[in-house]
Scaffold this motif. Structure first.
Motif: not given
Length: 368
Positions: A200-202, A241-242, A261-262, A307-311
């Motif tokens: 589980v990760d960005a 993501r990102g 799973v994006q 950090p990455e937005i929209a998580g």
């Protein structure tokens, strides 16, 4: 003063007073020598070990009787012991951030997670799991890392986890940056063979070489695949993501057979259906769970290095972990908590709760 606290233990005891039919349930603060209670002429041992006639397991003290701010900070205020001998599961810290590519500070993650974990209680009110009635659990401290040499640190981690796993104990790891997953999985695969992975990760963390180095927090799962540590048909990566360095940042993962799973597939929905599919994918074989706190949106968990937005939301993070119930988990980690970037402590608090959720889905856990 500290020597005094090291020699204290808090245990929960249920006894029947002489000539009375009612039981008394209390927490006792005492020295490590056995405390004896009279029960119609018999002594009742209340030392926290499996051989006592009272509780077989370590039980965190209740804040109804012992102030959360008191004592030495251990995970969930559990007893500390130096090795994993006699334990079914153990919390262990790996305080490094020398594999970090952006913000440092994850070396302080284990310490802050322990501090915030004082709020945790003995039962999971959502699932009715009773981990401390099921497993012998303790905090076994930190791996003695080398903050000047990442490769030597990986060696130290690998050797430490070999010893932990040799006892039959399931490690629940507090990171530290995500580099630590590589040497941990080396030790896990030595014991269990290639394992399934719920990641589980960005970020996919499957880069090959970064700034000329093959070991860092962006490369662990590439190294694991190269060394045959993972059963690639039983690997799922959730929350990715990102922006990326190519149009498809996850092409390599898919080529290995990973399920990717994006995060867009997770927006605005419960992840319980996804986890039903993941349980079927994992089957009965051994599985390792690796949870990077940056999988969560930085609005919820700002204290992290990349950090990455929209998580994901914390609710979705809990759904993922609770969805692991029934999976043969042989180890878990929660990584990349960087306290300097969240002075509220909320990121570490979230990490502590996610680790408790992991404990609650380990094999053999009792549910009411």
């Amino acid at each position: 003063m500290f020597a005094f606290f090291r020699n204290l233990n808090v245990t929960r005891t249920v006894v029947s007073p002489p000539c009375r039919g009612t039981k008394v349930d209390f927490f006792s603060l005492r020295t490590r020598q056995s405390l004896t209670l009279c029960r119609e002429g018999q002594s009742v041992c209340t030392s926290p070990n499996r051989k006592c006639s009272g509780s077989r397991y370590n039980v965190p003290p209740s804040a109804e009787f012992v102030a959360r701010v008191s004592g030495i900070a251990t995970m969930a205020k559990l007893p500390f012991q130096e090795t994993a001998e006699g334990l079914d599961a153990a919390f262990i810290g790996v305080p490094i951030d020398t594999g970090t590519s952006n913000r440092p500070g994850a070396r302080f993650g284990p310490r802050q997670i322990r501090v915030e974990s004082a709020l945790l209680r003995a039962y999971n009110s959502g699932t009715r799991a009773a981990p401390y009635e099921s497993l012998m659990v303790a905090d076994i401290g930190d791996v003695n890392v080398n903050v000047y040499d990442l490769k030597d640190t990986c060696r130290r981690i690998r050797e430490a986890y070999r010893k932990i796993l040799a006892t039959g104990c399931i490690p629940l790891t507090m990171g530290g940056d995500h580099t630590i997953a590589y040497p941990i999985l080396q030790a896990v695969a030595e014991k269990h063979g290639p394992v399934g992975l719920i990641h589980v990760d960005a970020h996919a963390d499957t880069s090959d070489v970064v700034l000329g180095e093959k070991i860092g927090h962006g490369t662990p799962f590439r190294r694991c695949v190269e060394e045959g540590l993972l059963d690639c048909k039983r690997v799922v990566q959730i929350g990715l993501r990102g922006s990326g360095y190519s149009p498809d940042s996850y092409e390599w993962s898919r080529a290995q057979g990973f399920r990717v799973v994006q995060v867009e597939e997770c927006w605005f929905k419960s992840l319980a259906p996804l986890m039903a599919e993941v349980r079927a994918q994992m089957g009965s074989g051994p599985v390792y769970l690796s949870f990077d706190i940056d999988a969560l949106d930085p609005g919820f968990a700002p204290g992290t290095g990349t950090p990455e937005i929209a998580g994901l939301t914390p609710i979705q993070g809990v759904e993922i972990i609770r969805g692991c119930r029934g999976i043969n988990l042989v180890g878990c980690d929660l990584v990349e908590v960087s306290p300097p970037y969240d002075t509220t402590g909320n990121t570490a608090l979230t990490g502590a709760n996610l680790l408790f959720e992991m404990l609650c889905v380990l094999p053999k856990i009792k549910y009411y």
